[in-house]
Motif scaffolding. Sequence first.
Motif, PDB file in Angstrom:
ATOM      1  N   LEU A 183      82.798 126.975 -52.755  1.00  0.00           N
ATOM      2  CA  LEU A 183      83.604 127.379 -53.923  1.00  0.00           C
ATOM      3  C   LEU A 183      83.427 126.390 -55.069  1.00  0.00           C
ATOM      4  CD1 LEU A 183      86.975 128.367 -52.181  1.00  0.00           C
ATOM      5  CD2 LEU A 183      85.277 129.909 -53.161  1.00  0.00           C
ATOM      6  N   ALA A 184      83.037 125.153 -54.746  1.00  0.00           N
ATOM      7  CA  ALA A 184      82.881 124.101 -55.763  1.00  0.00           C
ATOM      8  C   ALA A 184      81.409 123.780 -56.011  1.00  0.00           C
ATOM      9  CB  ALA A 184      83.630 122.849 -55.325  1.00  0.00           C
ATOM     10  N   SER A 185      80.544 124.761 -55.783  1.00  0.00           N
ATOM     11  CA  SER A 185      79.095 124.500 -55.818  1.00  0.00           C
ATOM     12  C   SER A 185      78.569 124.021 -57.162  1.00  0.00           C
ATOM     13  CB  SER A 185      78.327 125.739 -55.365  1.00  0.00           C
ATOM     14  OG  SER A 185      78.663 126.827 -56.209  1.00  0.00           O
ATOM     15  N   ALA A 186      79.338 124.173 -58.241  1.00  0.00           N
ATOM     16  CA  ALA A 186      78.883 123.685 -59.554  1.00  0.00           C
ATOM     17  C   ALA A 186      79.676 122.472 -60.028  1.00  0.00           C
ATOM     18  CB  ALA A 186      78.952 124.803 -60.595  1.00  0.00           C
ATOM     19  N   ILE A 187      80.507 121.917 -59.154  1.00  0.00           N
ATOM     20  CA  ILE A 187      81.295 120.738 -59.541  1.00  0.00           C
ATOM     21  C   ILE A 187      80.663 119.490 -58.954  1.00  0.00           C
ATOM     22  CG2 ILE A 187      83.555 119.604 -59.463  1.00  0.00           C
ATOM     23  CD1 ILE A 187      84.868 122.296 -59.141  1.00  0.00           C
ATOM     24  N   THR A 188      80.158 118.617 -59.821  1.00  0.00           N
ATOM     25  CA  THR A 188      79.651 117.329 -59.361  1.00  0.00           C
ATOM     26  C   THR A 188      79.799 116.305 -60.471  1.00  0.00           C
ATOM     27  OG1 THR A 188      77.845 116.241 -58.154  1.00  0.00           O
ATOM     28  CG2 THR A 188      77.209 117.673 -60.004  1.00  0.00           C
ATOM     29  N   GLY A 189      79.934 115.042 -60.089  1.00  0.00           N
ATOM     30  CA  GLY A 189      80.127 113.973 -61.072  1.00  0.00           C
ATOM     31  C   GLY A 189      81.526 113.959 -61.650  1.00  0.00           C
ATOM     32  N   SER A 190      82.470 114.636 -61.008  1.00  0.00           N
ATOM     33  CA  SER A 190      83.820 114.787 -61.572  1.00  0.00           C
ATOM     34  C   SER A 190      84.848 113.862 -60.930  1.00  0.00           C
ATOM     35  CB  SER A 190      84.322 116.225 -61.377  1.00  0.00           C
ATOM     36  OG  SER A 190      83.641 117.097 -62.240  1.00  0.00           O
ATOM     37  N   VAL A 191      85.822 113.479 -61.776  1.00  0.00           N
ATOM     38  CA  VAL A 191      87.046 112.848 -61.293  1.00  0.00           C
ATOM     39  C   VAL A 191      88.107 113.951 -61.325  1.00  0.00           C
ATOM     40  CG1 VAL A 191      88.791 111.061 -61.686  1.00  0.00           C
ATOM     41  CG2 VAL A 191      86.388 110.621 -62.296  1.00  0.00           C
ATOM     42  N   VAL A 192      88.570 114.367 -60.152  1.00  0.00           N
ATOM     43  CA  VAL A 192      89.530 115.475 -60.067  1.00  0.00           C
ATOM     44  C   VAL A 192      90.922 114.894 -59.771  1.00  0.00           C
ATOM     45  CG1 VAL A 192      90.130 117.607 -58.841  1.00  0.00           C
ATOM     46  CG2 VAL A 192      87.719 117.012 -59.219  1.00  0.00           C
ATOM     47  N   TYR A 193      91.869 115.140 -60.673  1.00  0.00           N
ATOM     48  CA  TYR A 193      93.219 114.585 -60.499  1.00  0.00           C
ATOM     49  C   TYR A 193      94.039 115.435 -59.551  1.00  0.00           C
ATOM     50  CZ  TYR A 193      91.985 111.765 -64.512  1.00  0.00           C
ATOM     51  OH  TYR A 193      91.352 110.890 -65.344  1.00  0.00           O
ATOM     52  N   VAL A 194      94.600 114.804 -58.538  1.00  0.00           N
ATOM     53  CA  VAL A 194      95.543 115.479 -57.642  1.00  0.00           C
ATOM     54  C   VAL A 194      96.767 114.578 -57.619  1.00  0.00           C
ATOM     55  CG1 VAL A 194      95.920 116.493 -55.369  1.00  0.00           C
ATOM     56  CG2 VAL A 194      93.598 116.384 -56.309  1.00  0.00           C
ATOM     57  N   ASP A 195      97.623 114.719 -58.630  1.00  0.00           N
ATOM     58  CA  ASP A 195      98.679 113.724 -58.861  1.00  0.00           C
ATOM     59  C   ASP A 195      99.927 114.342 -59.480  1.00  0.00           C
ATOM     60  OD1 ASP A 195      97.770 114.365 -61.375  1.00  0.00           O
ATOM     61  OD2 ASP A 195      97.625 112.294 -62.082  1.00  0.00           O
ATOM     62  N   ASN A 196     100.142 115.641 -59.239  1.00  0.00           N
ATOM     63  CA  ASN A 196     101.274 116.354 -59.856  1.00  0.00           C
ATOM     64  C   ASN A 196     101.212 116.321 -61.385  1.00  0.00           C
ATOM     65  OD1 ASN A 196     102.657 117.353 -57.561  1.00  0.00           O
ATOM     66  ND2 ASN A 196     103.503 115.321 -57.149  1.00  0.00           N
ATOM     67  N   GLY A 197     100.028 115.978 -61.931  1.00  0.00           N
ATOM     68  CA  GLY A 197      99.851 115.993 -63.385  1.00  0.00           C
ATOM     69  C   GLY A 197     100.236 114.711 -64.092  1.00  0.00           C
TER      70      GLY A 197
END
Length: 286
Positions: free
Chosen positions: A264-278
């Motif tokens: 599902l994330a096959s085009a996501i790379t080099g990212s910082v993904v926030y999982v912090d309630n915003g």
Amino acid sequence: RGKRAFIAGVADDNGYGWAIAKQLAAAGAEILLGTWVPALNIFESSLRRGKFDESRILPDGSLMEITKVYPLDAVFDNPDDVPEDIKSNKRYLGSSKWTVKEVAESVKEDFGSIDILVHSLANGPEVVKPLMETSRYGYLAAISASSYSFISLLQHFAPIMNPGGASISLTYIASERIIPGYGGGMSSAKAALESDTRVLAFEAGRKHRLRVNTISAGPLRSRAAKAIGFIDMMIDYSSANAPLPKELSAEEVGNVAAFLASPLASAITGSVVYVDNGLNAMGVGV
Ligand code: NAI
């Protein structure tokens, strides 16, 4: 064929590594763990004695299976790097082949290949000291255990990762905003980890068709976080100030890791993904 994951940095059932293992297992992956050598005995005996059985329960009611636990010390790349005092340390004598290169070789021997590599480890001996008071030793040790350890893991595991595979690490917003109390060069180590995520995404993407992402997670009362000393305050601060005023669960981070590791994330790379309630989006406290 189910995917196979190697998760480095699991030594109990409280941290992000365990939660990520669980969500990957729930999604059908086979789980291999890398556990810090000094913590290995107690982790394995607790596992055997059923101490984690309640935490092993997956959504379908079955228990997460851990296929194999490897001893690992991610600050050493190969046996030549290991100093005498560690070699002769009684907590290390009972284990063997725990440098990064040897662990990758053992995984290759045992299983041939993996699809998912997770780095969920950090260490900063002077984390309680302000950066201004941090020694060169403390700073370099933080970078070695918390940043270079990811480069080393990817360097040694990439050749046995199947194309389309994914790697994930855990970072913290102290890399880009001032978080007093996250000292000892740990803020610097997370900044390096995030920058390396981008460069390694390019290199591993071109060479091996692998993806490299990092999750910037909100505060969790893990063993490592308790050692820093300000975790309860950070959790309260987040509940009071984040767009979503609720406590963050490790499972929420595990879910995003499972997504990032999936097609599902096959085009996501080099990212910082926030999982912090915003919380990262706030400019001032309320
Ligand atoms: P944890 O205590 O569950 O995980 C840290 C693990 O690193 C431990 O299992 C420890 O044994 C292992 N470790 C330390 N030095 C090692 C070495 N040289 N070789 C191999 N393993 C080693 O704690 P937590 O908090 O779940 O940490 C996982 C990751 O999440 C870390 O990168 C941490 O910086 C990050 N993170 C944690 C947050 C929190 O509030 N707990 C917030 C944001 C990021």
